[in-house]
Scaffold this motif. Structure first.
Motif, PDB file in Angstrom:
ATOM      1  N   PRO A  31       0.055   9.946   7.811  1.00 35.97           N
ATOM      2  CA  PRO A  31      -0.530   9.152   7.096  1.00 35.97           C
ATOM      3  C   PRO A  31       0.048   7.815   7.690  1.00 35.97           C
ATOM      4  CG  PRO A  31      -0.226  11.053   5.623  1.00 35.97           C
ATOM      5  CD  PRO A  31       0.164  11.672   7.075  1.00 35.97           C
ATOM      6  N   TYR A  32      -0.372   6.972   7.534  1.00 38.62           N
ATOM      7  CA  TYR A  32       0.095   5.851   7.502  1.00 38.62           C
ATOM      8  C   TYR A  32       1.375   5.575   6.394  1.00 38.62           C
ATOM      9  CZ  TYR A  32      -2.599   3.277   3.853  1.00 38.62           C
ATOM     10  OH  TYR A  32      -3.417   3.376   2.382  1.00 38.62           O
ATOM     11  N   THR A  33       1.051   6.381   5.259  1.00 38.98           N
ATOM     12  CA  THR A  33       1.615   5.563   3.873  1.00 38.98           C
ATOM     13  C   THR A  33       3.050   6.529   4.261  1.00 38.98           C
ATOM     14  OG1 THR A  33       0.748   7.716   3.032  1.00 38.98           O
ATOM     15  CG2 THR A  33       0.123   5.625   2.020  1.00 38.98           C
ATOM     16  N   ALA A  34       3.033   7.167   5.761  1.00 37.60           N
ATOM     17  CA  ALA A  34       4.674   8.321   5.982  1.00 37.60           C
ATOM     18  C   ALA A  34       5.325   7.220   6.510  1.00 37.60           C
ATOM     19  CB  ALA A  34       4.206   9.480   6.975  1.00 37.60           C
ATOM     20  N   TYR A  35       5.511   6.302   7.838  1.00 40.40           N
ATOM     21  CA  TYR A  35       5.832   5.229   7.760  1.00 40.40           C
ATOM     22  C   TYR A  35       5.941   3.704   6.644  1.00 40.40           C
ATOM     23  CZ  TYR A  35       4.934   8.198  11.442  1.00 40.40           C
ATOM     24  OH  TYR A  35       5.238   9.620  12.413  1.00 40.40           O
ATOM     25  N   PRO A  36       6.485   3.904   6.776  1.00 41.32           N
ATOM     26  CA  PRO A  36       6.794   2.362   5.581  1.00 41.32           C
ATOM     27  C   PRO A  36       7.404   1.039   6.658  1.00 41.32           C
ATOM     28  CG  PRO A  36       8.274   3.790   4.633  1.00 41.32           C
ATOM     29  CD  PRO A  36       7.664   4.272   5.972  1.00 41.32           C
ATOM     30  N   GLN A  37       7.972   1.539   7.565  1.00 33.97           N
ATOM     31  CA  GLN A  37       8.806   0.237   8.431  1.00 33.97           C
ATOM     32  C   GLN A  37       7.134  -0.156   9.131  1.00 33.97           C
ATOM     33  OE1 GLN A  37       8.302   3.599   8.557  1.00 33.97           O
ATOM     34  NE2 GLN A  37       9.201   4.136  10.949  1.00 33.97           N
ATOM     35  N   PHE A  38       6.013   0.473   9.128  1.00 31.81           N
ATOM     36  CA  PHE A  38       4.994   0.056   9.327  1.00 31.81           C
ATOM     37  C   PHE A  38       3.477  -0.817   9.088  1.00 31.81           C
ATOM     38  CE2 PHE A  38       6.032   3.388  13.552  1.00 31.81           C
ATOM     39  CZ  PHE A  38       6.862   1.868  14.464  1.00 31.81           C
ATOM     40  N   ALA A  39       3.504   0.273   7.775  1.00 26.17           N
ATOM     41  CA  ALA A  39       2.028  -0.153   6.339  1.00 26.17           C
ATOM     42  C   ALA A  39       2.847  -1.052   5.960  1.00 26.17           C
ATOM     43  CB  ALA A  39       2.412   1.327   5.590  1.00 26.17           C
ATOM     44  N   VAL A  40       1.119  -1.632   5.475  1.00 28.91           N
ATOM     45  CA  VAL A  40       1.795  -2.911   5.090  1.00 28.91           C
ATOM     46  C   VAL A  40       0.650  -2.622   3.679  1.00 28.91           C
ATOM     47  CG1 VAL A  40       2.207  -4.630   6.633  1.00 28.91           C
ATOM     48  CG2 VAL A  40      -0.021  -4.211   6.140  1.00 28.91           C
ATOM     49  N   PRO A  41       0.762  -3.094   2.538  1.00 25.91           N
ATOM     50  CA  PRO A  41       0.043  -3.803   1.032  1.00 25.91           C
ATOM     51  C   PRO A  41      -1.245  -2.718   1.857  1.00 25.91           C
ATOM     52  CG  PRO A  41       1.822  -4.567   0.509  1.00 25.91           C
ATOM     53  CD  PRO A  41       1.678  -4.663   2.454  1.00 25.91           C
ATOM     54  N   ASP A  42      -2.149  -2.044   0.873  1.00 27.38           N
ATOM     55  CA  ASP A  42      -3.527  -2.091   0.812  1.00 27.38           C
ATOM     56  C   ASP A  42      -4.404  -3.067   0.025  1.00 27.38           C
ATOM     57  OD1 ASP A  42      -4.176   0.209   2.383  1.00 27.38           O
ATOM     58  OD2 ASP A  42      -4.118   1.593   0.791  1.00 27.38           O
ATOM     59  N   TYR A  43      -5.737  -3.651   0.846  1.00 22.67           N
ATOM     60  CA  TYR A  43      -6.543  -4.621   0.142  1.00 22.67           C
ATOM     61  C   TYR A  43      -6.745  -4.441  -1.379  1.00 22.67           C
ATOM     62  CZ  TYR A  43      -5.895  -6.931   4.697  1.00 22.67           C
ATOM     63  OH  TYR A  43      -6.069  -7.656   5.970  1.00 22.67           O
ATOM     64  N   GLN A  44      -6.465  -4.850  -2.197  1.00 28.16           N
ATOM     65  CA  GLN A  44      -6.956  -4.383  -4.107  1.00 28.16           C
ATOM     66  C   GLN A  44      -9.116  -4.764  -3.753  1.00 28.16           C
ATOM     67  OE1 GLN A  44      -4.586  -2.582  -5.823  1.00 28.16           O
ATOM     68  NE2 GLN A  44      -4.076  -2.768  -4.395  1.00 28.16           N
ATOM     69  N   ILE A  45      -9.579  -3.809  -3.127  1.00 25.52           N
ATOM     70  CA  ILE A  45     -10.788  -3.427  -3.226  1.00 25.52           C
ATOM     71  C   ILE A  45     -11.601  -3.043  -3.282  1.00 25.52           C
ATOM     72  CG2 ILE A  45     -13.354  -4.180  -1.671  1.00 25.52           C
ATOM     73  CD1 ILE A  45     -11.176  -6.056   0.461  1.00 25.52           C
ATOM     74  N   PRO A  46     -12.088  -2.558  -4.705  1.00 24.61           N
ATOM     75  CA  PRO A  46     -12.558  -1.306  -5.063  1.00 24.61           C
ATOM     76  C   PRO A  46     -13.423  -0.500  -3.714  1.00 24.61           C
ATOM     77  CG  PRO A  46     -13.108  -3.224  -6.615  1.00 24.61           C
ATOM     78  CD  PRO A  46     -12.587  -3.656  -5.254  1.00 24.61           C
ATOM     79  N   GLY A  47     -12.865   1.237  -3.321  1.00 21.44           N
ATOM     80  CA  GLY A  47     -13.906   1.309  -2.336  1.00 21.44           C
ATOM     81  C   GLY A  47     -13.153   1.605  -0.921  1.00 21.44           C
ATOM     82  N   GLY A  48     -12.847  -0.096  -0.715  1.00 22.04           N
ATOM     83  CA  GLY A  48     -12.453  -0.555   0.298  1.00 22.04           C
ATOM     84  C   GLY A  48     -11.350   0.962   1.336  1.00 22.04           C
ATOM     85  N   SER A  49     -11.103   0.751   2.408  1.00 19.26           N
ATOM     86  CA  SER A  49     -10.648   1.816   3.142  1.00 19.26           C
ATOM     87  C   SER A  49      -9.377   1.994   2.823  1.00 19.26           C
ATOM     88  CB  SER A  49     -10.897   1.757   5.092  1.00 19.26           C
ATOM     89  OG  SER A  49     -12.245   1.955   5.491  1.00 19.26           O
ATOM     90  N   LYS A  50      -8.163   2.976   3.077  1.00 23.13           N
ATOM     91  CA  LYS A  50      -6.906   3.049   2.883  1.00 23.13           C
ATOM     92  C   LYS A  50      -6.502   2.899   4.270  1.00 23.13           C
ATOM     93  CE  LYS A  50      -7.279   4.595  -1.380  1.00 23.13           C
ATOM     94  NZ  LYS A  50      -7.044   3.189  -2.030  1.00 23.13           N
ATOM     95  N   GLY A  51      -5.523   1.368   4.177  1.00 21.39           N
ATOM     96  CA  GLY A  51      -5.228   1.274   5.652  1.00 21.39           C
ATOM     97  C   GLY A  51      -5.739   0.211   6.485  1.00 21.39           C
ATOM     98  N   TRP A  52      -6.567   0.067   5.800  1.00 24.75           N
ATOM     99  CA  TRP A  52      -7.265  -1.522   6.658  1.00 24.75           C
ATOM    100  C   TRP A  52      -6.440  -2.204   6.779  1.00 24.75           C
ATOM    101  CZ3 TRP A  52     -11.124  -1.847  10.334  1.00 24.75           C
ATOM    102  CH2 TRP A  52     -11.569  -2.829   9.888  1.00 24.75           C
ATOM    103  N   ALA A  53      -5.753  -2.736   6.076  1.00 22.19           N
ATOM    104  CA  ALA A  53      -4.821  -3.769   6.235  1.00 22.19           C
ATOM    105  C   ALA A  53      -3.116  -3.983   7.498  1.00 22.19           C
ATOM    106  CB  ALA A  53      -4.162  -4.140   5.107  1.00 22.19           C
TER     107      ALA A  53
END
Length: 88
Positions: A31-53
């Motif tokens: 999962p993208y969250t396993a790579y903090p060097q690449f991940a950016v915070p998710d958009y705060q949109i209800p029902g939004g895709s995890k990892g879209w940003a």
């Protein structure tokens, strides 16, 4: 370095898709969250895709999007290879 991304279900079914990354050839998807060097915070949109940003950022940085079917095929090959090594 091999940098690919794909959308995979959180569970084995056809549930919610989450962004997964593969940073090295012949390594599994994580999962993208396993790579903090690449991940950016998710958009705060209800029902939004995890990892879209993160997806948008990495796409602009030249990462390759791989189909879910291709990612699943690769994962099956890696699992088979790892089980063969363990059984030797």
């Amino acid at each position: 370095m091999n940098r690919q991304m794909c959308w995979l279900s959180k569970s084995s079914g056809d549930g919610e898709k989450v962004l997964y990354l593969q940073v090295e050839a012949n390594k599994g998807w994580r999962p993208y969250t396993a790579y903090p060097q690449f991940a950016v915070p998710d958009y705060q949109i209800p029902g939004g895709s995890k990892g879209w940003a993160t997806y948008q950022r990495l796409l602009k940085a030249g990462w390759t999007l791989v189909s879910t079917a291709r990612a699943n095929e690769f994962s099956t090959q890696v699992e088979y290879s790892e089980s063969m090594v363990q059984n030797q």
